[in-house]
Design an enzyme around this catalytic site. Structure first.
Site, PDB file in Angstrom:
ATOM      1  N   LYS A  89       0.846  -1.199   0.000  1.00 57.61           N
ATOM      2  CA  LYS A  89       0.000   0.000   0.000  1.00 57.61           C
ATOM      3  C   LYS A  89       0.881   1.248   0.000  1.00 57.61           C
ATOM      4  O   LYS A  89       1.995   1.210   0.536  1.00 57.61           O
ATOM      5  CB  LYS A  89      -0.856   0.034   1.264  1.00 57.61           C
ATOM      6  CG  LYS A  89      -1.985  -0.949   1.234  1.00 57.61           C
ATOM      7  CD  LYS A  89      -3.199  -0.298   0.622  1.00 57.61           C
ATOM      8  CE  LYS A  89      -4.278  -1.337   0.413  1.00 57.61           C
ATOM      9  NZ  LYS A  89      -5.411  -0.807  -0.337  1.00 57.61           N
ATOM     10  N   LEU A  91       1.767   4.827   1.487  1.00 57.65           N
ATOM     11  CA  LEU A  91       1.514   5.591   2.714  1.00 57.65           C
ATOM     12  C   LEU A  91       1.227   7.042   2.339  1.00 57.65           C
ATOM     13  O   LEU A  91       1.906   7.605   1.476  1.00 57.65           O
ATOM     14  CB  LEU A  91       2.739   5.520   3.632  1.00 57.65           C
ATOM     15  CG  LEU A  91       3.098   4.112   4.136  1.00 57.65           C
ATOM     16  CD1 LEU A  91       4.453   4.119   4.819  1.00 57.65           C
ATOM     17  CD2 LEU A  91       2.033   3.577   5.079  1.00 57.65           C
ATOM     18  N   HIS A 107      12.693  -2.550  -3.028  1.00 55.09           N
ATOM     19  CA  HIS A 107      11.986  -2.699  -4.302  1.00 55.09           C
ATOM     20  C   HIS A 107      12.788  -3.636  -5.212  1.00 55.09           C
ATOM     21  O   HIS A 107      14.014  -3.511  -5.311  1.00 55.09           O
ATOM     22  CB  HIS A 107      11.810  -1.319  -4.959  1.00 55.09           C
ATOM     23  CG  HIS A 107      11.036  -1.393  -6.226  1.00 55.09           C
ATOM     24  ND1 HIS A 107       9.669  -1.581  -6.242  1.00 55.09           N
ATOM     25  CD2 HIS A 107      11.434  -1.356  -7.510  1.00 55.09           C
ATOM     26  CE1 HIS A 107       9.267  -1.642  -7.503  1.00 55.09           C
ATOM     27  NE2 HIS A 107      10.309  -1.507  -8.294  1.00 55.09           N
TER      28      HIS A 107
HETATM   29  C1  GRF Z   1      10.101  -8.323  -2.184  1.00 55.20           C
HETATM   30  O1  GRF Z   1      10.578  -8.864  -3.382  1.00 55.20           O
HETATM   31  C2  GRF Z   1      10.173  -6.827  -2.236  1.00 55.20           C
HETATM   32  O2  GRF Z   1      11.159  -6.346  -3.079  1.00 55.20           O
HETATM   33  C3  GRF Z   1       8.829  -6.425  -2.762  1.00 55.20           C
HETATM   34  O3  GRF Z   1       7.940  -7.385  -2.233  1.00 55.20           O
HETATM   35  C4  GRF Z   1       8.634  -8.613  -1.987  1.00 55.20           C
HETATM   36  C5  GRF Z   1       8.315  -9.049  -0.611  1.00 55.20           C
HETATM   37  O4  GRF Z   1       8.730 -10.353  -0.336  1.00 55.20           O
HETATM   38  N1  GRF Z   1       8.555  -5.076  -2.400  1.00 55.20           N
HETATM   39  P1  GRF Z   1       8.639 -10.948   1.126  1.00 55.20           P
HETATM   40  O5  GRF Z   1       7.205 -10.739   1.614  1.00 55.20           O
HETATM   41  O6  GRF Z   1       9.637 -10.239   1.977  1.00 55.20           O
HETATM   42  O7  GRF Z   1       8.947 -12.412   0.986  1.00 55.20           O
END
Ligand code: GRF
Length: 187
Positions: A89, A91, A107
């Site tokens: 989400k 913020l 990311h």
């Molecule tokens: C990660 O790949 C992160 O880069 C993205 O969402 C994913 C989350 O994975 N924003 P997890 O829930 O930590 O396994």
């Protein structure tokens, strides 16, 4: 060492959360994880909160007053850093202002390339040579704050969305802790 109290926001699997919980137990690691927030009551990551006896909160982002309640909880628990780890989400600017402390996000691309969703597909479609992950500060624009750490790898001919996801996540488990060390050692 006195560790900063951190809160991790999740929406799903929570593998970064799991990794950060393990890291946070190292003597020299700069943060402790004192609170976990999920906007999804079925997030698998909530299991890590329960298993490790870390307090957690499920938020209903559809409710009008949820941000004020959340800010209160963060204050009561003296949280001085929020890590978004797969939190799906955005913020609000108001929330960022009210919290007033560091918020960072991970990311799965080499920002500023491929902001938003479906990064692995976009990476393959545009025939990138390299990809990776980025840890950055959060501001009111999506995936746009100042970059803290980036890690990359070369894409191979037979890579798929799934293989890129796996490789990227393995890099994330190094990048997130490294970013935290960098933030608190040099700031
Ligand atoms: C990660 O790949 C992160 O880069 C993205 O969402 C994913 C989350 O994975 N924003 P997890 O829930 O930590 O396994």
């Amino acid at each position: 060492m006195v560790k900063k109290k951190a809160c991790i926001f999740i929406s799903g699997k929570g593998s970064n959360l799991k990794n950060l919980i393990i890291k946070s137990r190292e003597y020299n690691f700069p943060i402790s994880i004192d609170f976990i927030v999920s906007n999804n009551k079925n997030a698998k990551g909530i299991e890590y909160a329960k298993k490790n006896s870390i307090p957690h909160l499920i938020i209903n982002t559809g409710k009008r007053d949820f941000e004020n309640k959340l800010i209160n909880e963060l204050k009561i628990r003296k949280i001085s850093l929020i890590c978004l780890a797969g939190y799906m989400k955005i913020l609000s600017k108001k929330f960022l202002e009210k919290f007033g402390k560091k918020i960072i996000n991970i990311h799965p691309s080499l920002l500023p390339k491929f902001k938003g969703l479906n990064t692995f597909l976009k990476v393959l479609e545009t025939k990138e040579i390299k990809t990776g992950c980025t840890v950055h500060y959060v501001n009111e624009k999506l995936d746009s704050g100042k970059i803290i750490v980036k890690k990359s790898f070369y894409i191979e001919k037979n890579d798929s969305v799934e293989s890129l996801r796996l490789k990227t996540q393995n890099l994330e488990y190094k990048a997130f802790p490294e970013a935290l060390i960098k933030i608190f050692r040099y700031n």
